[in-house]
Design an enzyme around this catalytic site. Sequence first.
Site: not given
Length: 331
Positions: A165, A262, A292
């Site tokens: 991320s 995502d 995600h």
Amino acid sequence: MTTHPPPHPHPSSDAQSILDALRAQGFPPLESADVPELRLLVGRLRQAQGEPEPVARVLATFVPGPAGLLPVRVYQPEPRPGPRPLLVFFHGGGWAAGDVDLVDRPLRQLANATGAVVAAAGYRLAPETQFPGPAHDAYAALCALAARAAELGADPGHLIVAGESAGANLAAAACRTALQEGGPRPALQILICPPLAPARHTPFASYREKAEGYLNTRAAMERFWELYVPDPEAARSPLAAPLLADDFSGLPPALVLTAEHDPLRDEAEEYARRLERDQVPATVRRLPGALHIFFLLPHLTAFRTALRHIEHAVRSHPPAAPRSRTEGAAS
């Protein structure tokens, strides 16, 4: 590049169970939480990660950053024949939350699966420290850990940089800075669900198709970008938004792992296409049915699949050749 598996219109069963559990617990939308609450919410994900997998040794240390010491946690797996890569990993959390604890359980499994010495590096968080502070921290940590590779039990010539991320954004930025500054040369960059361009006014279809309902939302990503880079002009810097660079040549080969459900999926896959356009090997592996946050939940099928892809990539990318003095900076 890689062809994608057939689409799963709904999250996988184990991913759906996570969504159902979070709803039952009253887990609020990420975009509606203030920063202290956001940090508590991200920290709660650790409660769902299961028991820590043993590794041969865990070492807590620090490395110097631009504004003070940065925390590092090093995972050494059981010895195997031959030298071991050093894999430097940056945690996620929207640049505003998370720490090395957040990725403790996933990185233990990553070290055991790959045989690499894995070093989780912390960085200053937004909004207290905004761009370029966290990017500078990530590059400083990469340089310091590369210099200490032998001390940490790894091959000084075999460096890998990775992140999840927001941490994947910082990993990509650190690769670009290393190229520009003639710094350490990673053999591989591993980017897991990376945000690589500002969320507001994004052209990518996944931002429309997966805008809400899958925990990480378009509104949440717009807010995270505003916390990290409030200046729209600065947000277009390739160190803030690596996808917006003009030239990708000279960057390390990449493994890009994306989640089907995502908003960030399409921009991450576009990054791999831009690398290949500029003659940099890149592989995309889209995890079907995944959310995600799949890398933070080691019991998920998507995590185990991702681990196999990473293990293969680490084996397949030997140490990078030393950087020549004539290699130029990328824009």
